[in-house]
Design a protein around this motif. Structure first.
Motif, short mmCIF file in Angstrom:
data_model
loop_
_atom_site.label_atom_id
_atom_site.label_comp_id
_atom_site.label_asym_id
_atom_site.label_seq_id
_atom_site.Cartn_x
_atom_site.Cartn_y
_atom_site.Cartn_z
N LEU A 195 0.85 -1.19 0.00
CA LEU A 195 0.00 0.00 0.00
C LEU A 195 0.88 1.24 0.00
O LEU A 195 1.79 1.37 0.82
CB LEU A 195 -0.90 0.00 1.25
N ILE A 196 0.61 2.14 -0.94
CA ILE A 196 1.31 3.43 -0.98
C ILE A 196 0.28 4.54 -0.89
O ILE A 196 -0.63 4.64 -1.72
CB ILE A 196 2.13 3.60 -2.28
N LEU A 197 0.39 5.36 0.15
CA LEU A 197 -0.46 6.53 0.31
C LEU A 197 0.31 7.75 -0.16
O LEU A 197 1.48 7.91 0.18
CB LEU A 197 -0.88 6.71 1.77
N ALA A 198 -0.32 8.61 -0.95
CA ALA A 198 0.39 9.75 -1.52
C ALA A 198 -0.44 11.03 -1.37
O ALA A 198 -1.67 10.99 -1.28
CB ALA A 198 0.70 9.50 -3.00
N GLY A 199 0.27 12.16 -1.38
CA GLY A 199 -0.43 13.45 -1.32
C GLY A 199 0.51 14.59 -0.97
O GLY A 199 1.72 14.39 -0.79
N TYR A 200 -0.05 15.81 -0.91
CA TYR A 200 0.72 16.99 -0.53
C TYR A 200 1.37 16.77 0.84
O TYR A 200 0.78 16.15 1.73
CB TYR A 200 -0.19 18.21 -0.44
N SER A 201 2.57 17.30 1.02
CA SER A 201 3.34 17.06 2.25
C SER A 201 2.60 17.52 3.50
O SER A 201 2.47 16.77 4.47
CB SER A 201 4.70 17.77 2.17
N LYS A 202 2.11 18.77 3.51
CA LYS A 202 1.47 19.30 4.72
C LYS A 202 0.20 18.53 5.06
O LYS A 202 -0.07 18.21 6.23
CB LYS A 202 1.14 20.79 4.54
N GLU A 203 -0.59 18.21 4.05
CA GLU A 203 -1.83 17.48 4.29
C GLU A 203 -1.55 16.06 4.78
O GLU A 203 -2.26 15.54 5.64
CB GLU A 203 -2.67 17.42 3.00
#
Length: 313
Positions: free
Chosen positions: A191-199
């Motif tokens: 599983l890889i979760l990704a997104g903007y750093s701050k969020e």
């Protein structure tokens, strides 16, 4: 037999070409040497493929470390030594267009090659693919998605959106289902979760037990202007186009202005430069048609006047 890899404290990989150990029986020794040679050859293949990615030096280093770690664990297991728990669930943090999906797809192929994953395919998902409309619906949708990802990688972009609705939101049910399956089926999918750093940092703060389940957290920095120009040239080269010197200067000046204006802000990086290139190719096509100019050089040339930037539309 001596390991083909050694890890330095700075994370680099030393390649051991010669062993000082006593030779093994000829047949067994040749078999082991062939296997070690294959692993070394694959490390070179990884290096070569990663070199096609612009920037991302720290990410590339960690990928090679992961490969070496997997190989060394296999060697230790074969000799009856203790092995580390190979939990490979990851978190990718960074702005759009920084190569997160590309790296996830590469990892799928890598894990399949070293027999960590049975298929190595990539399933991309976002909140709408996991969250249902009524109680129980979310858990079922999430389980179905995990089933599709079995043997490969489940890549969830903007994963922080699963926690946006608070305690009563069905996103929490999706998180709980993911956590359960990533533990119960830790060797069946990654599983890889990704997104903007701050969020993503905020997302982790809302789920204190979540961070420990992701031992590998990779930061994907924004590309520099030079790197964006390099990406643009690669895109053009693949399509058999070139920029004139004036066009390259104008593109560079524009990128400098945009990045200066968006300091510490959100920038779509590779997507931004790709959109500029694609729009400019269409403008070039219209210019050639209007001037009835179809010689080989003109068909391949993007001029300064062909470049169209988003704030100039």
């Amino acid at each position: 037999m001596e390991q083909p890899f050694r890890m330095k404290s700075n994370g680099q990989i030393n390649i051991v070409l010669h062993s000082k150990n006593k030779p093994e029986p000829k047949a067994a020794g040749q078999k082991e040497m062939a296997k070690d040679s294959k692993e070394l050859e694959f490390l070179k293949e990884i290096d070569e493929e990663l070199n096609h990615l612009v920037g991302l030096e720290e990410v590339k280093k960690v990928i090679k470390e992961i490969y070496a770690w997997i190989i060394v664990n296999k060697k230790r297991e074969k000799l009856g030594l203790k092995t580390g728990n190979q939990v490979l669930h990851m978190m990718f943090k960074g702005n759009p267009g920084t190569g997160k999906t590309t790296v996830a797809r590469f990892l799928g192929k890598l894990f399949h090659k070293v027999e960590v994953l049975s298929k190595g395919h990539l399933i991309e998902a976002e909140r709408a693919d996991l969250v249902g409309e009524y109680i129980g619906h979310t858990a079922q949708k999430t389980r179905d998605l995990i089933k599709k990802a079995n043997g490969g990688i489940l890549f969830i972009d903007e994963a922080y959106s699963l926690a946006r609705g608070g305690e009563k939101d069905f996103g929490k049910e999706a998180i709980d289902t993911l956590v359960k399956h990533m533990e119960d089926k830790s060797h069946e999918f990654v599983l890889i979760l990704a997104g903007y750093s701050k969020e993503m940092d905020y997302f982790l703060s809302l789920n204190p037990g979540l961070e420990s389940r992701f031992p590998i957290i990779l930061e994907f920095p924004d590309y520099t202007v030079d790197q964006l120009i390099e990406i643009g040239k690669i895109i053009l080269q693949e399509r058999e186009y070139v920029l004139t010197p004036d066009a390259e200067r104008r593109l560079r000046d524009h990128l400098v202005r945009v990045k200066s204006r968006l300091q510490n802000g959100r920038f779509s990086n590779g997507r931004y430069i790709r959109n500029i290139i694609e729009k400019s190719i269409r403008v070039q096509a219209m210019r050639l048609v209007l001037h009835n100019d179809f010689n080989r050089k003109e068909l391949m040339t993007i001029r300064s006047s062909d470049l169209v930037f988003p704030d100039e539309d």
